[in-house]
Design an enzyme around this catalytic site. Structure first.
Site, PDB file in Angstrom:
ATOM      1  N   GLN A  40       0.829  -1.205   0.000  1.00 21.43           N
ATOM      2  CA  GLN A  40       0.000   0.000   0.000  1.00 21.43           C
ATOM      3  C   GLN A  40       0.866   1.259   0.000  1.00 21.43           C
ATOM      4  OE1 GLN A  40      -2.747  -0.499   3.220  1.00 21.43           O
ATOM      5  NE2 GLN A  40      -1.170  -1.034   4.694  1.00 21.43           N
ATOM      6  N   HIS A  71       0.805  -4.569   2.864  1.00 22.69           N
ATOM      7  CA  HIS A  71      -0.574  -4.755   3.324  1.00 22.69           C
ATOM      8  C   HIS A  71      -0.766  -6.211   3.743  1.00 22.69           C
ATOM      9  CE1 HIS A  71      -5.189  -4.230   2.435  1.00 22.69           C
ATOM     10  NE2 HIS A  71      -4.959  -4.804   3.584  1.00 22.69           N
ATOM     11  N   PHE A 125      -2.148  -5.985  15.929  1.00 26.59           N
ATOM     12  CA  PHE A 125      -2.394  -5.681  14.526  1.00 26.59           C
ATOM     13  C   PHE A 125      -1.971  -6.847  13.637  1.00 26.59           C
ATOM     14  CE2 PHE A 125      -0.066  -4.098  10.723  1.00 26.59           C
ATOM     15  CZ  PHE A 125      -1.177  -3.910   9.925  1.00 26.59           C
ATOM     16  N   HIS A 128      -3.988 -10.083  12.918  1.00 26.68           N
ATOM     17  CA  HIS A 128      -5.071 -10.108  11.930  1.00 26.68           C
ATOM     18  C   HIS A 128      -4.625 -10.781  10.643  1.00 26.68           C
ATOM     19  CE1 HIS A 128      -5.694  -7.584   8.254  1.00 26.68           C
ATOM     20  NE2 HIS A 128      -4.517  -7.120   8.568  1.00 26.68           N
ATOM     21  N   GLU A 129      -3.330 -11.093  10.520  1.00 27.02           N
ATOM     22  CA  GLU A 129      -2.879 -11.706   9.282  1.00 27.02           C
ATOM     23  C   GLU A 129      -3.348 -13.154   9.179  1.00 27.02           C
ATOM     24  OE1 GLU A 129      -2.701  -9.228   7.057  1.00 27.02           O
ATOM     25  OE2 GLU A 129      -1.808 -10.949   6.105  1.00 27.02           O
ATOM     26  N   LYS A 130      -4.655 -13.241   9.096  1.00 30.84           N
ATOM     27  CA  LYS A 130      -5.302 -14.549   9.000  1.00 30.84           C
ATOM     28  C   LYS A 130      -4.903 -15.289   7.733  1.00 30.84           C
ATOM     29  CE  LYS A 130      -9.236 -11.648   7.791  1.00 30.84           C
ATOM     30  NZ  LYS A 130      -8.782 -10.335   8.219  1.00 30.84           N
ATOM     31  N   HIS A 131      -4.357 -14.546   6.770  1.00 34.32           N
ATOM     32  CA  HIS A 131      -3.938 -15.169   5.511  1.00 34.32           C
ATOM     33  C   HIS A 131      -2.892 -16.251   5.754  1.00 34.32           C
ATOM     34  CE1 HIS A 131      -6.128 -11.984   3.551  1.00 34.32           C
ATOM     35  NE2 HIS A 131      -5.479 -11.119   4.296  1.00 34.32           N
TER      36      HIS A 131
HETATM   37  O1  U2P Z   1      -9.732  -6.004  -1.051  1.00 31.08           O
HETATM   38  C1  U2P Z   1     -10.386  -5.881   0.170  1.00 31.08           C
HETATM   39  C2  U2P Z   1      -9.856  -6.858   1.197  1.00 31.08           C
HETATM   40  O2  U2P Z   1     -10.070  -8.208   0.772  1.00 31.08           O
HETATM   41  C3  U2P Z   1      -8.991  -9.034   1.217  1.00 31.08           C
HETATM   42  N1  U2P Z   1      -8.342  -9.639   0.018  1.00 31.08           N
HETATM   43  C4  U2P Z   1      -8.416  -9.068  -1.208  1.00 31.08           C
HETATM   44  C5  U2P Z   1      -7.832  -9.662  -2.303  1.00 31.08           C
HETATM   45  C6  U2P Z   1      -7.139 -10.868  -2.154  1.00 31.08           C
HETATM   46  O3  U2P Z   1      -6.584 -11.435  -3.106  1.00 31.08           O
HETATM   47  N2  U2P Z   1      -7.065 -11.418  -0.908  1.00 31.08           N
HETATM   48  C7  U2P Z   1      -7.645 -10.835   0.181  1.00 31.08           C
HETATM   49  O4  U2P Z   1      -7.564 -11.339   1.290  1.00 31.08           O
HETATM   50  C8  U2P Z   1      -8.064  -8.133   2.017  1.00 31.08           C
HETATM   51  O5  U2P Z   1      -8.471  -8.211   3.381  1.00 31.08           O
HETATM   52  P1  U2P Z   1      -7.515  -7.898   4.641  1.00 31.08           P
HETATM   53  O6  U2P Z   1      -6.303  -8.728   4.521  1.00 31.08           O
HETATM   54  O7  U2P Z   1      -7.197  -6.429   4.564  1.00 31.08           O
HETATM   55  O8  U2P Z   1      -8.333  -8.239   5.822  1.00 31.08           O
HETATM   56  C9  U2P Z   1      -8.367  -6.765   1.409  1.00 31.08           C
HETATM   57  O9  U2P Z   1      -8.031  -5.696   2.234  1.00 31.08           O
END
Ligand code: U2P
Length: 257
Positions: A40, A71, A125, A128-131
């Protein structure tokens, strides 16, 4: 019988994966296809800052970030969707304590809000990186997820690539979107995804195979991927909030939520 053993092994493997206490596996989500490193631009994001708190890097005055910041590193599917919260785990900030300086600098929060984590809580903070919970089998723990993200961010320096191509932060210049995309294509041999907000670059995403070789982002070839961007875009300079007013108005973290 063999398939039952495989299933059992898979559950045991996932239960040991990523973070300390794993609560539940979300079996409905299949393994991801590729990673998107989403960056970002603070100059754009911080224009919307209305509240300050200690964790908001937009409020750091002259120390605020002036480069693209992270981000997230998102595991994505080739169809444009993505998994989230593949299992619920207790995020343990202590596991990444040695990375804190790098995270504060390159992956700071640009707001005061606390996004929810996979266990439904709101805390750190980075929790939150649940990814990260959907990044198996590439990552098996929090530490590696955050460390690798910092490393690829530093290796693929988008701010520097744009700067070298003549695209520096400016409150008066507009740059051709095609030129910005070409600069990244020339540097990394892939096409990024660009997201704009009110004519300014908001995010640039560069994508990777699971072995971290660069690849095109899924949205990069479609018209929709750049639909938020005009032909000429701005890359606003970061404007610090007024220092004195900021100190006077600065609420506690709790008030700012
Ligand atoms: O784009 C808005 C929010 O959706 C999540 N996102 C978007 C695209 C993608 O490929 N993967 C994904 O997770 C993001 O959520 P956040 O991680 O911010 O919670 C993004 O901000």
């Amino acid at each position: 019988m063999a398939s039952r053993i495989c299933l059992l092994l898979l559950v045991v493997f996932l239960a040991g994966a990523f973070a300390g206490d794993v609560i539940e596996v979300n079996k409905s989500q299949r393994e991801f296809d590729y990673f998107a490193l989403s960056l970002q631009w603070p100059g754009t994001y911080c224009r919307g800052t209305r509240h300050c708190c200690s964790k908001n890097a937009c409020c750091r005055g002259s120390d605020a970030p002036t480069q693209f910041t992270i981000h997230g590193l998102w595991p994505d599917y080739n169809d444009g969707s993505w998994p989230s919260c593949c299992y619920r785990s207790d995020f343990n900030e202590k596991e990444i304590s040695t990375l804190m300086d790098g995270l504060e600098k390159y992956w700071p929060s640009l707001s005061c809000g606390s996004p929810s984590s996979c266990n439904g809580g709101k805390g750190s903070f980075w929790g939150h990186e649940k990814h990260g919970t959907c990044s198996s089998p590439v990552f098996h723990d929090e530490y590696n997820y955050f460390l690798t993200t910092l490393n690829i961010y530093l290796k693929y320096n988008v701010t520097d690539v744009l700067y070298q191509a003549g695209y520096a932060a400016s409150n008066s210049e507009k740059y051709p979107l095609g030129g910005i995309v070409t600069a990244i294509q020339n540097a990394f041999h892939i096409t990024p995804e660009v997201v704009c907000k009110k004519g300014a670059i908001d995010e640039i995403r560069i994508c990777f195979y699971k072995d971290f070789k660069p690849r095109d982002c899924v949205g990069s070839k479609e018209l929709t991927s750049r639909k938020s961007c005009p032909q000429y875009v701005s890359l606003p300079e970061y404007t610090p909030l007024d220092g004195e007013a900021m100190v006077l108005k600065m609420p506690t973290d709790r008030e700012a939520l």
